[in-house]
Design an enzyme around this catalytic site. Structure first.
Site, PDB file in Angstrom:
ATOM      1  N   SER A   1      72.083  57.881 104.348  1.00 41.99           N
ATOM      2  CA  SER A   1      72.176  58.878 103.281  1.00 41.99           C
ATOM      3  C   SER A   1      73.528  59.568 103.351  1.00 41.99           C
ATOM      4  CB  SER A   1      71.062  59.910 103.453  1.00 41.99           C
ATOM      5  OG  SER A   1      71.223  60.915 102.466  1.00 41.99           O
TER       6      SER A   1
ATOM      7  N   HIS B   1      72.948  54.765 100.904  1.00 43.77           N
ATOM      8  CA  HIS B   1      72.050  55.483  99.995  1.00 43.77           C
ATOM      9  C   HIS B   1      72.813  56.668  99.402  1.00 43.77           C
ATOM     10  CE1 HIS B   1      68.080  56.893  98.571  1.00 43.77           C
ATOM     11  NE2 HIS B   1      68.569  58.103  98.789  1.00 43.77           N
TER      12      HIS B   1
ATOM     13  N   ASP C   1      72.704  59.767  96.899  1.00 43.71           N
ATOM     14  CA  ASP C   1      71.889  60.675  96.100  1.00 43.71           C
ATOM     15  C   ASP C   1      72.728  61.286  94.984  1.00 43.71           C
ATOM     16  OD1 ASP C   1      69.270  60.701  97.403  1.00 43.71           O
ATOM     17  OD2 ASP C   1      70.398  61.412  99.150  1.00 43.71           O
TER      18      ASP C   1
ATOM     19  N   MET D   1      72.416  63.854  92.026  1.00 47.29           N
ATOM     20  CA  MET D   1      71.557  64.924  91.495  1.00 47.29           C
ATOM     21  C   MET D   1      72.306  65.653  90.390  1.00 47.29           C
ATOM     22  SD  MET D   1      69.998  66.533  94.993  1.00 47.29           S
ATOM     23  CE  MET D   1      69.482  65.487  96.363  1.00 47.29           C
TER      24      MET D   1
ATOM     25  N   HIS E   1      70.491  56.444  94.088  1.00 48.08           N
ATOM     26  CA  HIS E   1      69.203  57.121  93.857  1.00 48.08           C
ATOM     27  C   HIS E   1      69.451  58.220  92.831  1.00 48.08           C
ATOM     28  CE1 HIS E   1      65.785  59.797  95.685  1.00 48.08           C
ATOM     29  NE2 HIS E   1      65.522  59.384  94.474  1.00 48.08           N
TER      30      HIS E   1
ATOM     31  N   MET F   1      68.617  61.160  90.676  1.00 38.74           N
ATOM     32  CA  MET F   1      67.720  62.298  90.465  1.00 38.74           C
ATOM     33  C   MET F   1      68.302  63.114  89.335  1.00 38.74           C
ATOM     34  SD  MET F   1      66.910  63.051  94.434  1.00 38.74           S
ATOM     35  CE  MET F   1      68.340  62.109  94.902  1.00 38.74           C
TER      36      MET F   1
ATOM     37  N   MET G   1      58.890  59.205  98.530  1.00 36.72           N
ATOM     38  CA  MET G   1      59.537  60.440  98.956  1.00 36.72           C
ATOM     39  C   MET G   1      58.523  61.273  99.716  1.00 36.72           C
ATOM     40  SD  MET G   1      62.490  61.285  96.322  1.00 36.72           S
ATOM     41  CE  MET G   1      63.116  62.226  97.694  1.00 36.72           C
TER      42      MET G   1
ATOM     43  N   PHE H   1      66.911  68.249  98.563  1.00 33.49           N
ATOM     44  CA  PHE H   1      67.637  68.721  99.742  1.00 33.49           C
ATOM     45  C   PHE H   1      67.328  67.855 100.963  1.00 33.49           C
ATOM     46  CE2 PHE H   1      66.850  72.221  96.879  1.00 33.49           C
ATOM     47  CZ  PHE H   1      68.113  72.776  96.745  1.00 33.49           C
TER      48      PHE H   1
ATOM     49  N   ASP I   1      62.038  57.996 101.943  1.00 31.47           N
ATOM     50  CA  ASP I   1      63.157  58.920 101.759  1.00 31.47           C
ATOM     51  C   ASP I   1      62.683  60.329 102.103  1.00 31.47           C
ATOM     52  OD1 ASP I   1      65.591  60.019 101.084  1.00 31.47           O
ATOM     53  OD2 ASP I   1      65.445  59.586  98.923  1.00 31.47           O
TER      54      ASP I   1
HETATM   55 MG    MG Z   1      67.516  59.922  98.197  1.00 27.73          MG
END
Ligand code: MG
Length: 222
Positions: A8, A32, A34, A36, A65, A67, A137, A143, A175
């Protein structure tokens, strides 16, 4: 099953990235990322520009990923950048999920879904046979470093049972809350891909940290 390790990148030290990336490249199976948007989740993290920059540094699989409320609008950009996996949240792709799946498959990009703690397998009922990876998840997205929501373990079991019953081959990924007190349970219930974040990066020596985690997980009887 094999154990896979996904790193991550939001948990990496931005001021030591140059040095850390060499170690990450040696040990990780996936990157990975993220993404957001501050709407779907109450945080902002890595961007498409970050993924683009990372793509130039690695040939290993990159998993975006997403979000965000409108991920469908960024699929073309991600295909252009050249990611390997795109992981979506079901409720953000309801209106055009089959179009997105088609686009991913045509471009040899793996289609993944991430299930937030309150979202079950039924959310992907009509397309679950098309998924290449299901990410469970164990915390609410947004977070790093949160404690596990225990109900998520039921979902790992359920997803694993579904895969076995239907002879499917999608990857099962966890995750959130991957740490020394959860690895065993997650692996024994069918997890293939462990996303390593705070637990990995909290050690000063990243290489030792990878070795310790990988050895620990390999030693668990699945
Ligand atoms: Mg993630």
């Amino acid at each position: 099953m094999m154990n896979y390790f996904s790193t991550s990148m939001m948990c990496a030290d931005v001021f030591r990235l140059q040095e850390q990336i060499k170690t990450i490249e040696t040990y990780t199976d996936f990157y990975h990322i993220d993404v957001m948007d501050g709407h779907f989740v109450p945080n902002l993290t890595l961007s498409f520009d970050y993924i683009k920059a990372l793509r130039k540094r690695t040939k290993k699989p990159i998993d975006a990923h997403l979000m965000m409320t409108n991920p469908g609008e960024f699929v073309d950009l991600l295909l252009e950048i050249g990611v390997d996996y795109i992981t979506f949240h079901p409720r953000t792709i309801q209106k055009d999920v089959f179009r997105i799946i088609k686009k991913c498959k045509e471009n040899q990009v793996k289609f993944g879904v991430a299930l937030s703690p309150s979202i079950g397998l039924e959310a992907i009922q009509y397309y679950k046979n098309h998924v290449d990876k299901i990410t469970i998840m164990t915390v609410e997205p947004g977070f790093a470093g949160q404690a596990a929501i225990p109900e998520a373990i039921e979902k790992i079991k359920e997803v694993y049972a579904y895969r076995q019953a239907h002879h499917l081959d999608f990857l099962i990924e966890v995750d959130g809350s991957n740490n020394f007190s959860t690895f065993e349970t997650y692996k024994q219930h069918g997890t293939d891909v462990f996303i390593l974040g705070s637990t990995l990066f909290k050690e000063e020596d990243l290489e030792k940290s990878y070795q310790k985690i990988i050895q620990f997980i390999e030693d668990i009887h699945g």
